[in-house]
Design a protein around this motif. Sequence first.
Motif, PDB file in Angstrom:
ATOM      1  N   PRO A  54      -4.122   0.241   3.801  1.00  0.00           N
ATOM      2  CA  PRO A  54      -5.110   1.295   3.527  1.00  0.00           C
ATOM      3  C   PRO A  54      -4.480   2.590   3.013  1.00  0.00           C
ATOM      4  CG  PRO A  54      -5.554   0.264   5.647  1.00  0.00           C
ATOM      5  CD  PRO A  54      -4.244  -0.280   5.173  1.00  0.00           C
ATOM      6  N   LYS A  55      -3.242   2.881   3.434  1.00  0.00           N
ATOM      7  CA  LYS A  55      -2.638   4.151   2.977  1.00  0.00           C
ATOM      8  C   LYS A  55      -2.353   4.144   1.467  1.00  0.00           C
ATOM      9  CE  LYS A  55       2.188   3.129   4.283  1.00  0.00           C
ATOM     10  NZ  LYS A  55       3.051   2.831   3.225  1.00  0.00           N
ATOM     11  N   ASN A  56      -2.282   2.966   0.865  1.00  0.00           N
ATOM     12  CA  ASN A  56      -2.058   2.884  -0.580  1.00  0.00           C
ATOM     13  C   ASN A  56      -3.355   2.975  -1.390  1.00  0.00           C
ATOM     14  OD1 ASN A  56       0.618   2.570  -0.024  1.00  0.00           O
ATOM     15  ND2 ASN A  56       0.610   0.336  -0.236  1.00  0.00           N
ATOM     16  N   SER A  57      -4.468   2.935  -0.697  1.00  0.00           N
ATOM     17  CA  SER A  57      -5.771   2.909  -1.360  1.00  0.00           C
ATOM     18  C   SER A  57      -6.193   4.303  -1.820  1.00  0.00           C
ATOM     19  CB  SER A  57      -6.804   2.354  -0.371  1.00  0.00           C
ATOM     20  OG  SER A  57      -8.110   2.567  -0.858  1.00  0.00           O
ATOM     21  N   LEU A  58      -6.977   4.334  -2.892  1.00  0.00           N
ATOM     22  CA  LEU A  58      -7.631   5.586  -3.294  1.00  0.00           C
ATOM     23  C   LEU A  58      -9.136   5.472  -3.047  1.00  0.00           C
ATOM     24  CD1 LEU A  58      -5.784   6.461  -6.654  1.00  0.00           C
ATOM     25  CD2 LEU A  58      -5.726   7.794  -4.544  1.00  0.00           C
ATOM     26  N   GLY A  59      -9.542   4.472  -2.299  1.00  0.00           N
ATOM     27  CA  GLY A  59     -10.960   4.304  -1.980  1.00  0.00           C
ATOM     28  C   GLY A  59     -11.713   3.418  -2.956  1.00  0.00           C
ATOM     29  N   GLU A  60     -10.955   2.548  -3.659  1.00  0.00           N
ATOM     30  CA  GLU A  60     -11.592   1.632  -4.627  1.00  0.00           C
ATOM     31  C   GLU A  60     -12.429   0.561  -3.919  1.00  0.00           C
ATOM     32  OE1 GLU A  60      -8.110   1.897  -4.129  1.00  0.00           O
ATOM     33  OE2 GLU A  60      -8.535   0.438  -2.577  1.00  0.00           O
ATOM     34  N   GLY A  61     -13.327  -0.032  -4.668  1.00  0.00           N
ATOM     35  CA  GLY A  61     -14.137  -1.136  -4.131  1.00  0.00           C
ATOM     36  C   GLY A  61     -15.310  -0.661  -3.296  1.00  0.00           C
ATOM     37  N   ASP A  62     -16.046  -1.635  -2.718  1.00  0.00           N
ATOM     38  CA  ASP A  62     -17.255  -1.345  -1.940  1.00  0.00           C
ATOM     39  C   ASP A  62     -18.209  -0.440  -2.717  1.00  0.00           C
ATOM     40  OD1 ASP A  62     -16.800  -2.779   0.644  1.00  0.00           O
ATOM     41  OD2 ASP A  62     -14.987  -1.566   0.604  1.00  0.00           O
ATOM     42  N   THR A  63     -18.427  -0.815  -3.953  1.00  0.00           N
ATOM     43  CA  THR A  63     -19.308  -0.039  -4.842  1.00  0.00           C
ATOM     44  C   THR A  63     -20.768  -0.458  -4.610  1.00  0.00           C
ATOM     45  OG1 THR A  63     -18.980  -1.710  -6.547  1.00  0.00           O
ATOM     46  CG2 THR A  63     -17.551   0.236  -6.639  1.00  0.00           C
ATOM     47  N   PRO A  64     -21.717   0.412  -4.978  1.00  0.00           N
ATOM     48  CA  PRO A  64     -23.127   0.090  -4.733  1.00  0.00           C
ATOM     49  C   PRO A  64     -23.668  -1.034  -5.627  1.00  0.00           C
ATOM     50  CG  PRO A  64     -22.816   2.427  -5.265  1.00  0.00           C
ATOM     51  CD  PRO A  64     -21.530   1.749  -5.551  1.00  0.00           C
ATOM     52  N   LEU A  65     -24.610  -1.778  -5.070  1.00  0.00           N
ATOM     53  CA  LEU A  65     -25.396  -2.737  -5.856  1.00  0.00           C
ATOM     54  C   LEU A  65     -26.814  -2.178  -5.910  1.00  0.00           C
ATOM     55  CD1 LEU A  65     -25.456  -5.606  -7.206  1.00  0.00           C
ATOM     56  CD2 LEU A  65     -26.396  -6.420  -5.038  1.00  0.00           C
ATOM     57  N   LEU A  66     -27.273  -1.890  -7.118  1.00  0.00           N
ATOM     58  CA  LEU A  66     -28.563  -1.209  -7.274  1.00  0.00           C
ATOM     59  C   LEU A  66     -29.577  -2.117  -7.951  1.00  0.00           C
ATOM     60  CD1 LEU A  66     -27.013   2.007  -8.820  1.00  0.00           C
ATOM     61  CD2 LEU A  66     -27.801   1.783  -6.459  1.00  0.00           C
TER      62      LEU A  66
END
Length: 378
Positions: A54-66
């Motif tokens: 997780p420390k390498n992540s910039l918060g990518e993924g888990d994007t919305p499905l609309l």
Amino acid sequence: MLICTHCGRKYPAEFLRCPICNEPLQLPYFEGKIKKGNKVWKRFADFYPFTLLPKNSLGEGDTPLLYLPKLSQQLKINIYAKNETQNPTWSFKDRGTFVAMQYVLNISRRVGTVSTGNMGASVAAYAAHLGVKSYILVSKEIPEEKLAPIGIYGSEILRVMGDYGELYYKSIEVGKEKGIYFINSDNPFRVEGYKSIAYELAEKIDGDYVIIPTSSGGLFRGIHKGYVELKRSDLIEDIPELICAQAAGCSPIYNAFSQGKERIERVEHPNTIAHAIRNPYPPSGNAVLRILKEGNHCEIAEDHEILEAQKELAKDGLFVQPASAVSLAVVKKLVAQEKIEKGSKVILVLTGAGLKYILPIRINIRDCSINDLSRCFE
Ligand SMILES: *Cc1c(COP(=O)(O)O)cnc(C)c1O
Ligand SMILES: [Zn+2]
């Protein structure tokens, strides 16, 4: 260990393509269970051969499905958008960069990529975050406005004259010489990142079609691999039909698919507004063709149809770049052809944000005076 997507021969992790058939390599298919967790990397940890820190992540993924009500009503199908423009550098590339970087950190302090814009920004951002030096190779034709979102992260931008399709192979060659690991478009670890889109979709929706804007073929292969793994793990019953969407001005995969060919041919004069999908000789083109043969499909859209689709998505509140709007443009065609049946659940992968490339957008402005402001509303 990596496996050739064509001949099945096995290679060590540092290989990038099969030396025998020159086709792309991939990691084995993983099977597993879904774990609890608020991040996709944690829920699907079983499907990765190494820990995604997780420390390498910039918060990518888990994007919305609309759900898109206006377009759904208009086309008499149910349209959903997987909004990948909400990733840290505004495209899905971040999923692949994040996963590939975990591998890079074990082998090199220098990383490179070849880019039309989005890939460069993504690799530059993660390299900066992780303290790795990055080299971004861009083509001569790249619009100036696409360079700032790469340069801001402090990577070396090398503007290269010559064929963009060729640059992919050249960069890998020179990278080996210079000790720079290139995480290009269809790098095996990058593709592992893209498969998380299939995981997130399967968690939310049992779709009939997934529309995938396709250039190198890395994204298409990633989403396909993700679904195959879910099916092998008994987590889904059916894999949705995957639709490869290309721009008519550069459609090597469509050309081969529609002519029933086994191999793609280089497009000589690529010309489309959808720069992010303008690869005249996609390195995973033949691999995508093999997947298309398993009951999937490919369609193209003209630039005017792409720009029209871009405006229509904005009516539902979504501002995407032309390369992403090609997905809706293609759906409209397939509905008209009755290839997509009424009532189907159709998912558009909205690959990248509109703000990255604003030059082609025409808007209306009215000039008003503050002394006479009420007049302006008449
Ligand atoms: C990279 C990209 C694509 C195509 O992905 P490939 O993996 O090269 O097929 C599509 N849309 C956008 C916005 C992209 O940046
Ligand atoms: Zn091979």
